[in-house]
Design an enzyme around this catalytic site. Structure first.
Site, short mmCIF file in Angstrom:
data_model
loop_
_atom_site.label_atom_id
_atom_site.label_comp_id
_atom_site.label_asym_id
_atom_site.label_seq_id
_atom_site.Cartn_x
_atom_site.Cartn_y
_atom_site.Cartn_z
N TYR A 168 18.62 -7.58 -13.70
CA TYR A 168 18.16 -8.62 -14.62
C TYR A 168 19.38 -9.39 -15.09
O TYR A 168 20.40 -9.39 -14.42
CB TYR A 168 17.34 -7.97 -15.75
N LYS A 217 -8.93 -2.10 -1.94
CA LYS A 217 -8.34 -2.73 -0.76
C LYS A 217 -6.81 -2.66 -0.84
O LYS A 217 -6.14 -2.38 0.15
CB LYS A 217 -8.80 -4.19 -0.71
N ASP A 228 -13.38 -10.32 5.85
CA ASP A 228 -14.80 -10.25 6.21
C ASP A 228 -15.09 -11.08 7.45
O ASP A 228 -16.07 -10.86 8.14
CB ASP A 228 -15.68 -10.74 5.05
#
Lengths: 450, 157
Positions: free
Chosen positions: A44, A99, A167
């Site tokens: 950081y 998923k 899908d």
């Protein structure tokens, strides 16, 4: 994958209890050393300013100096979730989380759920364009049809990272793999055979496109939706042109597969070599009498979950020789989990800009080859999810195809990618195993008998 | 690009039935874009009457044929504006090509032939009317040099 329970397990009840117990399925864990607080000066501020400056000058460096190279979003608007329909983004959340879990477990891919309210297709696309800088890829999930076709087509054009709608492409690719081997078993040439696609949703419309790209002449294909054969002379054809150009295109290209516009389903089945049903849960959606009308050694894929359009034994009694379903408790499971983890592993590793249909075909061919090497027969046309080697193999095939097609930002060879994918996926599993063994993943308070 | 074997001509009396089929398809197509185009049930009889009147010379009609089959048609009417320099306007009110024969330049050919013949008849302006939401027609005419001309507003009464 939401299949009916085998035996007496109440998966629904168990699932709710365990989701509550574990409060979700994924978390983020750092992968850099933090030995002391001072290390944050590297990861950081102030140190991080320099990686930021460099990326600002060359945004592609974000793939090297951040986790972007391995980071994807599982994106859904919750408009067509499993078989549950329009249950909204929050309702879709556990599915997307699941998923993401599979992505990590089988593909070593860092995936996060991203459910949202941008239902309007243009807003949806705008969202994808807006978040693109964060991710190395996008997996679209559970979006209603026909919107999903437009969003995928457009997103592929507008974004410079791979966009995949599981899908559509995932289901289509694993179906193609199964068909390739089924046709080998019956000794017919898939490119000279008659194939009936029953149901014209995401899966079969994508399958149509893949079959065409694979070399099956469209006139050998018959596609049916709930109103019958997609045919250029069908009464609602102009409506389709306006409302569903994907069905319209199929009607025109196939010419209705030589049938007449109003021909019933049984007519379409006459002499067909293969049937792929991706429609609605059975049984009895596909009738035995229809299968009986098909050609000798018929191939029947009944992919609806939780219950296939026709039970395999019924299809076999009616004369089918090779039968596949979507269920893990029956032989020949057509399961997109065999495809998507490897596909993303492959495209992320070569930083592909997109996933073409030919890359999806490469994944299908590799799956088919994998099963063939093991020895295919009527009850084994596709690998099972336990065959771990399948994921790196798919990754290697897809990565090499991306390189061949000039769509990869990094080059690789089959062997190199196979090794890399094996290493990444293997390491993920080892880390996970360690967390489990050490008890950092608590033992489930309720369970089922394995 | 223009499909070979396509003939553009006036419809023949024995083609009434086939032309009626195309007319119904044309109306149903526009029904998609505006509810005011809602077609009556069992429109076949009416369509046959309309087809016959077109063939008998009501307005101006052209058909496109491929072999024996009618694959498209165009219908236009004329309007007179005595005050205008170009006093006779033709309006293309119907244009339809079968899905299997689209993308082959048949509609373009129908419009070109119509313009040619109508010009011979003294028409100085050719317009086309279609539902505002019919983006297919809008794109078609714009890309063939037509421009927006009159706006028609509708109120159901």
């Amino acid at each position: 994958m939401n299949e009916e329970s085998k035996g007496k397990v109440d998966w629904y009840r168990l699932s709710v209890e365990l989701h509550r117990f574990y409060t979700g399925k994924i978390e983020t864990i750092p992968k850099v050393p933090v030995r002391r607080i001072k290390d944050f000066a590297i990861w950081y501020t102030p140190g991080v300013a320099e990686p930021s400056r460099r990326i600002a000058q060359d945004p592609d460096l974000s793939f090297e100096l951040t986790n972007r190279w391995n980071f994807i979003a599982v994106v859904s608007d919750g408009t067509r979730v499993l078989g549950l329909g329009k249950i909204g983004p929050e309702g879709a959340y556990p599915v997307m989380e699941g998923k993401s879990l599979i992505f990590k477990f089988l593909g070593g891919v860092d995936a996060i759920p991203l459910v949202h309210r941008a239902r309007d297709p243009e807003k949806f696309l705008e969202l994808l364009e807006t978040i693109e800088p964060t991710f190395g890829g996008i997996n679209l999930e559970d979006i209603e049809s026909p919107k999903c076709f437009y969003i995928l087509d457009e997103a592929r054009k507008r974004l410079n990272i791979p966009v995949w709608h599981d899908d559509q492409q995932g289901t289509a690719a694993v179906t193609l793999a199964g068909l390739i081997n089924a046709f080998k078993i019956v000794g017919k040439d898939i490119r000279k055979s008659r194939i009936v696609l029953f149901g014209a949703g995401a899966a079969n419309i994508a399958l149509y496109r893949l079959l065409k790209a694979y070399g099956v002449p469209p006139s050998n294909l018959v596609v049916l939706d709930s109103k019958g054969v997609l045919h250029p002379d069908r009464w609602d054809i102009d409506k389709l042109m306006v409302k569903h150009p994907w069905k319209y295109q199929i009607a025109i290209e196939t010419g209705g597969g030589g049938l007449k516009p109003g021909d019933p389903v049984e007519k379409a089945m006459e002499g067909a070599d293969a049937l792929v049903a991706a429609s609605r849960p059975g049984p009895g959606v596909i009738k035995k009498e229809w299968v009986a009308k098909m050609a000798k050694d018929a191939i029947v894929f009944a992919e609806a979950n939780p219950v296939p359009e026709i039970w395999p034994w019924e299809a076999k009694e009616a004369g089918a020789r090779v039968v596949a379903t979507g269920r893990s408790d029956l032989p020949n499971q057509v399961n997109n989990s065999l495809v998507f983890p490897g596909v993303f592993r492959g495209v992320l590793d070569v930083r592909a800009k997109t996933i073409t249909d030919t890359m999806a075909i490469a994944a299908a061919e590799e799956l088919a080859k994998f099963a063939e090497e093991k020895g295919i027969h009527e009850e084994y046309i596709l690998p099972t999810m336990e065959e771990w080697e399948v994921y790196p193999r798919v990754a290697a095939a897809v990565a090499v195809k991306a390189v061949e097609e000039g769509l990869a930002r990094k080059t690789t060879t089959y062997k190199e990618e196979l090794e890399r994918a094996r290493r990444i996926i293997g390491m993920t599993r080892e880390k996970y195993q360690l967390l489990w063994e050490k008890g950092y993943i608590p033992r489930p308070p309720v369970d089922y008998e394995a | 690009m223009y499909e070979p074997g396509i003939v553009i001509r006036r419809p023949l009396p024995e083609e009434a039935e086939e032309l009626a089929g195309l007319i119904i398809r044309f109306y149903r197509f526009n029904e998609e874009f505006d509810p005011a185009w809602s077609v009556i049930r069992d429109a076949e009889d009416k369509a046959r009457e309309v087809a016959k009147s077109y063939i008998e010379g009501n307005g101006f009609t052209l058909v496109a044929t491929s072999g024996e089959r009618l694959v498209g048609y165009l219908h236009a009417i004329t309007r007179e504006y005595p005050m205008l320099e170009k006093s006779v306007q033709a309006v293309i009110t119907e244009l339809y090509v079968l899905p299997t024969h689209r993308g082959k330049g048949i509609a373009t050919k129908l419009v070109e032939e119509a313009i040619k013949e109508l010009a011979k008849q003294g028409v100085g302006v050719v317009t086309s009317e279609f539902p505002t939401a019919n983006f297919v027609a809008e794109k078609f005419y714009k890309s063939r040099g037509f421009r927006p001309y009159t706006s028609i507003y509708l109120k159901e009464v």
